[in-house]
Design an enzyme around this catalytic site. Structure first.
Site, PDB file in Angstrom:
ATOM      1  N   ASP A   1       1.020  -1.255   0.101  1.00  0.00           N
ATOM      2  CA  ASP A   1       0.103  -0.029  -0.364  1.00  0.00           C
ATOM      3  C   ASP A   1       0.815   1.142   0.025  1.00  0.00           C
ATOM      4  O   ASP A   1       1.799   1.601   0.801  1.00  0.00           O
ATOM      5  CB  ASP A   1      -0.902  -0.331   1.066  1.00  0.00           C
ATOM      6  CG  ASP A   1      -2.054   1.165   1.434  1.00  0.00           C
ATOM      7  OD1 ASP A   1      -1.901   1.888   0.124  1.00  0.00           O
ATOM      8  OD2 ASP A   1      -2.997   1.310   2.240  1.00  0.00           O
ATOM      9  N   MET A   2       0.422   1.815  -0.635  1.00  0.00           N
ATOM     10  CA  MET A   2       1.627   3.323  -0.799  1.00  0.00           C
ATOM     11  C   MET A   2       0.787   4.396  -0.889  1.00  0.00           C
ATOM     12  O   MET A   2       0.178   4.590  -0.157  1.00  0.00           O
ATOM     13  CB  MET A   2       2.171   3.385  -2.929  1.00  0.00           C
ATOM     14  CG  MET A   2       2.095   2.672  -3.527  1.00  0.00           C
ATOM     15  SD  MET A   2       3.771   2.557  -3.124  1.00  0.00           S
ATOM     16  CE  MET A   2       4.573   3.697  -3.451  1.00  0.00           C
TER      17      MET A   2
ATOM     18  N   ASP B   1      -2.857   2.733  -5.904  1.00  0.00           N
ATOM     19  CA  ASP B   1      -1.290   2.390  -4.921  1.00  0.00           C
ATOM     20  C   ASP B   1      -1.718   1.176  -4.078  1.00  0.00           C
ATOM     21  O   ASP B   1      -1.061   1.232  -3.054  1.00  0.00           O
ATOM     22  CB  ASP B   1      -1.649   3.684  -4.001  1.00  0.00           C
ATOM     23  CG  ASP B   1      -2.989   3.531  -2.898  1.00  0.00           C
ATOM     24  OD1 ASP B   1      -3.480   3.022  -3.361  1.00  0.00           O
ATOM     25  OD2 ASP B   1      -3.287   4.769  -2.520  1.00  0.00           O
ATOM     26  N   GLU B   2      -2.656   0.003  -4.699  1.00  0.00           N
ATOM     27  CA  GLU B   2      -2.790  -1.162  -3.388  1.00  0.00           C
ATOM     28  C   GLU B   2      -2.883  -1.666  -4.895  1.00  0.00           C
ATOM     29  O   GLU B   2      -3.091  -2.129  -5.887  1.00  0.00           O
ATOM     30  CB  GLU B   2      -3.956  -1.117  -3.330  1.00  0.00           C
ATOM     31  CG  GLU B   2      -4.041  -0.051  -1.757  1.00  0.00           C
ATOM     32  CD  GLU B   2      -5.916  -0.628  -1.574  1.00  0.00           C
ATOM     33  OE1 GLU B   2      -5.796  -0.314  -0.349  1.00  0.00           O
ATOM     34  OE2 GLU B   2      -5.965  -0.700  -2.470  1.00  0.00           O
TER      35      GLU B   2
END
Lengths: 364, 440
Positions: free
Chosen positions: B9-10, B104-105
């Site tokens: 996860d960013m 982002d995941e």
């Protein structure tokens, strides 16, 4: 207005007229049926400003002629739910009293003078056709017409009168159905019109004797059909119908002759494992006969063998099963299926003036 | 149950990408906004801004008061797509990506040799290092490792930023107890109220429930799925199917007219049609809608028969637009293509003119694919080429090589960004969602 009418006859007439009325409209008058009691008949009239229907009920005893205007679907529901043999209708101003043996409905109507005039047959008909012949031809084409397509001209069935033949053609842009009908009488030159699907569906709903004759009058923007008890008028669909002659395959080198029932059953069963994502049913024709198959991801595969008399080289071609089923339902006992190539349209014929052209799907 | 999934996860993705590509923003509170206007809200914020309470959804005016000195930057969605694909490349250099969940995941399945906590942790650290090295120092990620995707996602949220959390079977469920119920995917405010009405307000209470009780609370099989996920059962992914392709757009003030709304809708329709063809579908229905500025909306739809060409879709749109009736100041426009059929299984057009229309659309797609988006376009769209640029829904990431996603004006700018070419065999398709609207 005061009369007593046979309930079953009234119900049949109301079921047809109420189907013309609009359920959602800013003009409440178009939700109504005009009820007119004449000396020897009761006339029900409905009009949605495109399609009009006038239905004469003969089984009536009128003591006081007159007319009133009531909401069609409510009147239909009252008559449908009744179990009486006859019903008494009596108007009082804009109100209609409907009485049965144990019931009394007071329906608030509308001012009958506000009901728009409904077009009628004027002058001699252009042609006359037996109702059985006309209904058969409509049934063999109507299913292929487009519904709510923005190419308005295909939202109806093309009628082309040539001599004592009436040709009907319908298409939705993916398939095309055409059928001949023999006319009893034809007057004047060649004529053509695109008749909207609503008017044709209405004809299909009427309970007519197959030998009953229908008079048809074509005007520039209107068609009027008349039988002894019913008059239907409809505006015509505007626009240019596609050049259907261009898409009729001129040659084929593969011909399969099948029993319609077996072909239809095979397509229906093969379609059981087709999904919206994989609509196609694959048809393999060759020395092995006809093999129908379908495959749905994560659900399985189906293979159906259908007896066939086949002439031609091997071919694999895919079709939307719904398109095949629609046509096979209106074919007679025997069906001829003509093909050329996997990317070219297939043609279904039944030898009695019916021809159906359908494009394949790409199963590759 | 062994450790099966590694979830990446960013952290503060949009804001971090801006800080990476704009050095002057590093170390400063940053709010990413869809447009420069006081009435809008932050769609992302940097950790410096979050420390002052600025979160996603905070109004710009409020953010200024909460965090004096905050810098607002207009979202550059093409940059985020570009960085997203760089991150995929970095993760892929360590281990194969199993599923891209959003911009982002992403998650990876651990191989049989990596299913111990030590080995999985090494993989997680290697991914962090690869992202740092290949994408940039300012893009950090949190890694969660657990027996299934659900718990791995929960684990990735437990330590931010730059965390790495392992939820191994012996840790369960005790390690979950400090969390709030709403920390679990699937429990939002409404679900929380439903739990609370039954006296369940802590994770410890939640973990004591059985499958029947959870099914009763959820009112169906979702409760059973939640129970299995919570105890670490590694269920296979449910098959998904694309059902719609759509776009919507909030009109800028200059286009808040009927003509502006029409122009942008035509633009969105062309974009959606090209995307639908690229995904390999035909449409069975077109919906268009407009939300008015002072409340109310217009909506209409047309049934289609397996249409794939832009001009037929435009005909349908023009028909419904002509019948739209009373119209007020438009604020937001959108359209959806639905009842999708796989193109390969759709019946081909019968008439020559229709076949030509399909051929024209296919040819335009090919030209635009080669020479850039809108290299050829329909005339009515000309004035609106710069409207409705690419937006990213978190659940749906535009493809890097999709010409419908790129504005010509942006191309030079991205040439200065570090290059990364996706390997030809690796296409990162986001999971199909029910609705792929591109508006945030």
């Amino acid at each position: 207005m005061k009369c007593v009418v046979d309930r079953q006859s009234l119900y049949e007439a109301l079921a047809a007229t109420a189907s013309v009325t609009l359920t959602r409209t800013p003009k409440p008058i178009l939700q109504c049926v005009r009820v007119t009691a004449e000396k020897d008949c009761l006339i029900l009239t409905a009009y949605d400003q495109e399609v009009g229907l006038r239905y004469r009920v003969k089984q009536v005893d009128t003591t006081k002629p007159g007319e009133t205007l009531v909401q069609g679907d409510r009147f239909l529901a009252i008559v449908r739910e009744s179990s009486d043999e006859t019903m008494a209708l009596e108007s009082n101003g804009d109100q209609l009293n409907v009485r049965g043996v144990d019931s009394h409905f007071q329906m608030v109507g509308q001012n009958v003078r506000e009901f728009p005039p409904v077009p009628d047959m004027e002058g001699e008909p252009d042609f006359v056709v037996k109702s059985g012949v006309l209904v058969d031809a409509i049934g063999k084409t109507l299913f292929a017409a487009a519904r709510e397509n923005t190419r308005y001209a295909i939202n109806g069935v093309l009628w082309e009168k040539k001599g004592k033949k009436l040709l009907m053609v319908a298409t939705d842009g993916r398939r095309l159905a055409m059928c001949d009908a023999s006319l009893e009488k034809s007057v004047g030159d060649e004529a053509s019109a695109i008749v909207p699907t609503k008017a044709l569906s209405l004809i299909m709903k009427l309970h007519m004797d197959a030998d009953e004759t229908i008079e048809v009058k074509l005007r520039p923007n209107q068609i009027v059909l008349r039988t002894a008890s019913v008059t239907i008028s409809s505006v015509l669909v505007e626009g240019h119908f596609p050049k259907y002659q261009d898409v009729l395959p001129r040659e084929h080198d593969k011909t399969a002759v099948l029993k319609t029932e077996e072909f239809l059953s095979g397509v229906k069963r093969a379609a059981l494992l087709a999904t919206p994502e994989s609509k196609g049913v694959k048809i393999m024709l060759g020395k092995e006969g006809m093999i129908l198959s379908s495959r749905a991801a994560e659900q399985g595969e189906a293979t159906i063998k259908v007896p066939v008399d086949y002439k031609g080289s091997d071919i694999s071609i895919g079709f939307n099963p719904e398109f095949l089923v629609d046509a096979l339902k209106v074919c007679g006992d025997s069906t001829t299926f003509e093909l050329k190539e996997p990317a070219k349209p297939g043609v279904i014929k039944n030898g009695s003036g019916f021809q159906y052209v359908v494009m394949p799907v790409n199963l590759s | 149950m062994p450790l099966n999934v590694l979830f990446v996860d960013m952290n503060a993705f949009f804001a971090s990408a801006e800080q990476q590509y704009r050095p002057e923003l590093r170390g400063r509170p940053v709010g990413v906004v869809p447009m420069h206007a006081d009435t809008t809200c932050c769609i992302a914020s940097s950790y410096e801004a979050r420390a002052k309470g600025v979160k996603t959804g905070t109004l710009v005016g409020d953010a200024r008061q909460m965090c004096p000195g905050i810098v607002f930057v207009e979202a550059r969605h093409e940059l985020y797509v570009h960085v997203h694909h760089q991150i995929l490349g970095a993760v892929e250099s360590v281990m194969p990506i199993h599923r891209v969940h959003s911009i982002d995941e992403m998650s990876c399945r651990l191989s049989s040799t990596d299913r111990t906590a030590e080995s999985a942790t090494r993989k997680g650290l290697a991914i962090k290092e690869a992202v740092r090295r290949r994408v940039g120092d300012h893009l950090r990620c949190s890694v969660g490792i657990a027996p299934n995707t659900f718990l791995a996602k929960v684990a990735s949220d437990m330590k931010k930023p730059d965390g790495l959390t392992v939820l191994d079977t012996p840790d369960l469920p005790q390690k979950l107890f400090p969390l709030a119920l709403t920390d679990f995917p699937g429990i939002g405010p409404r679900m929380f109220r439903r739990f609370a009405s039954r006296g369940i307000t802590t994770v410890q209470q939640l973990c004591s429930l059985g499958t029947d009780e959870l099914e009763s609370i959820w009112g169906g099989v979702v409760g059973n799925r939640f129970y299995r996920a919570l105890i670490g059962h590694d269920s296979p992914d449910l098959p998904t199917q694309r059902r719609t392709v759509g776009h919507s757009h909030v009109l800028p003030p200059r286009l808040r007219t009927a003509a502006g709304a029409q122009g942008v809708l035509v633009r969105l329709l062309c974009k959606a049609a090209a995307r639908m063809r690229r995904l390999g579908y035909c449409a069975g229905r077109l919906d268009a809608y407009v939300t008015f500025r002072n409340g109310g909306s217009w909506h209409d739809w047309r049934k289609l028969s397996d249409v794939r060409d832009t001009s037929s879709l435009l005909d349908s749109f023009i028909d419904m637009w002509a019948k739209r009736g009373a119209f007020r100041t438009p604020l937001k426009v959108g359209l959806v293509l639905s009842d999708l059929t796989a193109e390969a299984n759709a019946t081909a057009p019968l008439f020559h003119d229709q076949q030509r229309r399909v051929g024209l659309s296919t040819m335009m797609d090919r030209i635009n694919s080669r020479f850039g988006r809108d290299a050829v376009h329909i005339g009515t769209m000309h004035e609106y080429l710069d409207s409705a640029p690419t937006r990213i829904a978190f659940s749906n990431v535009p493809d890097l090589d999709d010409p419908t996603n790129w504005d010509r004006d942006d191309e030079d700018e991205w040439r200065t960004a570090p290059a990364w070419t996706p390997p030809p065999q690796a296409r990162y398709e986001p999971e199909p969602m029910d609705d792929s609207r591109d508006n945030l």
